[in-house]
Write a protein that holds these residues in place. Structure first.
Motif, short mmCIF file in Angstrom:
data_model
loop_
_atom_site.label_atom_id
_atom_site.label_comp_id
_atom_site.label_asym_id
_atom_site.label_seq_id
_atom_site.Cartn_x
_atom_site.Cartn_y
_atom_site.Cartn_z
N LYS A 99 0.83 -1.19 0.00
CA LYS A 99 0.00 0.00 0.00
C LYS A 99 0.87 1.25 0.00
N TYR A 100 0.22 2.35 -0.39
CA TYR A 100 0.92 3.63 -0.39
C TYR A 100 0.98 4.18 1.03
N ARG A 101 2.19 4.60 1.40
CA ARG A 101 2.36 5.23 2.71
C ARG A 101 2.06 6.72 2.64
N ASN A 102 2.39 7.34 1.52
CA ASN A 102 2.11 8.76 1.31
C ASN A 102 2.17 9.03 -0.20
N LEU A 103 1.87 10.27 -0.59
CA LEU A 103 1.86 10.64 -2.01
C LEU A 103 3.26 10.79 -2.59
N VAL A 104 4.28 10.80 -1.73
CA VAL A 104 5.65 10.86 -2.24
C VAL A 104 6.00 9.58 -2.98
N GLY A 105 5.31 8.49 -2.65
CA GLY A 105 5.56 7.23 -3.33
C GLY A 105 6.08 6.14 -2.42
N GLN A 106 6.25 6.41 -1.13
CA GLN A 106 6.73 5.37 -0.21
C GLN A 106 5.66 4.31 -0.02
N PRO A 129 1.97 -17.27 -0.72
CA PRO A 129 1.92 -17.50 -2.17
C PRO A 129 1.37 -16.30 -2.92
N LEU A 130 1.54 -16.35 -4.24
CA LEU A 130 1.16 -15.25 -5.11
C LEU A 130 -0.33 -14.95 -5.04
N GLU A 131 -1.17 -16.01 -4.90
CA GLU A 131 -2.61 -15.79 -4.89
C GLU A 131 -3.10 -15.07 -3.64
N ARG A 132 -2.23 -14.93 -2.62
CA ARG A 132 -2.64 -14.22 -1.41
C ARG A 132 -1.86 -12.91 -1.23
N THR A 133 -1.31 -12.38 -2.33
CA THR A 133 -0.62 -11.09 -2.29
C THR A 133 -1.23 -10.16 -3.34
N LYS A 134 -1.12 -8.86 -3.09
CA LYS A 134 -1.64 -7.84 -4.01
C LYS A 134 -0.58 -6.75 -4.16
N PRO A 135 -0.30 -6.34 -5.40
CA PRO A 135 0.66 -5.24 -5.60
C PRO A 135 0.02 -3.90 -5.24
N ALA A 136 0.82 -2.86 -5.29
CA ALA A 136 0.33 -1.53 -4.96
C ALA A 136 -0.64 -1.04 -6.02
N LEU A 137 -1.53 -0.15 -5.63
CA LEU A 137 -2.49 0.44 -6.55
C LEU A 137 -1.74 1.22 -7.62
N ASP A 138 -2.11 1.05 -8.89
CA ASP A 138 -1.44 1.73 -10.01
C ASP A 138 -1.96 3.16 -10.10
N LEU A 139 -1.19 4.09 -9.56
CA LEU A 139 -1.64 5.49 -9.55
C LEU A 139 -1.63 6.10 -10.95
#
Length: 341
Positions: A99-106, A129-139
């Motif tokens: 997840k995004y920590r702030n708008l700076v991109g952290q 496993p991969l099926e239980r992980t999610k990448p960050a939201l694509d801003l």
């Protein structure tokens, strides 16, 4: 008396040094984001970990419980993240979300209870496993759709609205009231500029009408461009060879000019002297040029039978001297018609 006077300052100095060392160590641990508590390491696989770095936080319900240790590429297309968790055990169905920590991109990793039965606890060193992980939201995709709206807002309003959109979409916003308030303010701002927007739309309509009226020419132009590009693509090898040959020709020409430059300079200087001489003897030059055609015609007629000159003796005479007496002798009188002209 002297011993007692030394002991007191020495004790104070040692206490000061001890406190300074402890404070410095605490500061170093804080800056380095180190946790001295006992921790267990785990791994998780993600499809994308852009801007996630070593040392970023690992949170459960918003509370920091660990940090990222390392990030590696596995199977050529996945990212394996190793992180540690302090003083707690993870359920077997745990999920990991970047997840995004702030708008700076952290970023940070959020651990949550998965759906269904927990199935015990996750063993130390185990992998999520991969099926239980999610990448960050694509801003880029998300905020790209709001780009026309953001252009009507001030930078401060854009930052507030963007942050609240991210918080709501990541499930961290308590309510959507603030988001709706900013959206309402945005729509009010756009409504106040409806005349400008209407003018832009009218201008776009004019452009589209012009393009529509010349659709056939536009289609022909696109077709011709496609043919040109296809032809260039088909002849790319020949074009590459020609460019290489031109490079060689340029180098050869440069070398030739370098070698011939001294001779050219001398020739140019000689031409300058010749033109000066001709200008100084202008009358003689004109007379020579005027008489040259007749002379060339006579010479050409003389050499018309081959690569030699024909000469005819029209008259020959001599003198015989006997003492003081000189007797002329006409050895060949002029009898040929060509000699009588």
């Amino acid at each position: 008396m002297n011993g007692r006077s030394i002991v007191a300052p020495l004790v104070k100095f040692l206490i000061f040094v001890l406190i300074t060392v402890l404070a410095t160590g605490l500061l170093v641990l804080t800056i380095a984001n180190r946790d001295l508590r006992a921790s267990e390491s785990y791994t998780a696989r993600f499809t994308d970990v852009t801007n996630l770095n070593e040392g970023d936080e690992v949170r459960i319900s918003g509370v920091k419980v660990g940090q990222v240790e390392s990030i590696e590429v596995v199977d050529r297309r996945l990212a394996e993240v190793r992180f540690n968790v302090s003083d707690r055990r993870l359920p077997g169905s745990v999920t990991a979300t970047i997840k995004y920590r702030n708008l700076v991109g952290q970023r940070y990793i959020a651990l949550e209870q998965g759906a269904g039965e927990s199935g015990g606890f996750l063993a130390p060193g185990a992998e999520i496993p991969l099926e239980r992980t999610k990448p960050a939201l694509d801003l880029t995709v998300l905020l790209g759709g709001f780009k026309p709206l953001f252009q009507a807002l001030s930078p401060e309003d854009v930052n507030k609205l963007s942050y609240e959109i991210i918080q709501v979409l990541q499930g961290e916003g308590g309510t959507v009231e603030s988001l709706l308030a900013h959206t309402a303010s945005l729509t009010s701002t756009i409504a106040s500029r409806d005349q400008v927007i209407g003018q832009v739309i009218d201008n776009l309509n004019g452009v589209l009408d012009t393009v529509n009226a010349r659709d056939q020419q536009l289609s022909e132009l696109i077709g011709q461009l496609q043919q040109v590009v296809s032809g260039l693509s088909a002849d790319r090898d020949s074009i590459g060879s020609a460019i290489t040959a031109m490079d060689g020709l340029t180098n050869s020409t440069a070398g030739l000019l370098t070698e011939a430059r001294p001779g050219l300079q001398q020739d140019i200087a000689g031409l300058g002297e010749l033109s000066k001489n001709l200008n100084d003897h202008e009358q003689l030059t004109e007379r020579v040029l005027q008489n040259m055609p007749g002379k060339l015609e006579t010479i050409g007629r003389t050499a018309s039978h081959g690569s030699w000159f024909n000469f005819y003796s029209c008259k020959m005479s001599g003198t015989v001297g006997i003492g003081d007496l000189n007797l002329p002798l006409p050895l060949m009188p002029v009898t040929q018609p060509r000699c009588q002209r």
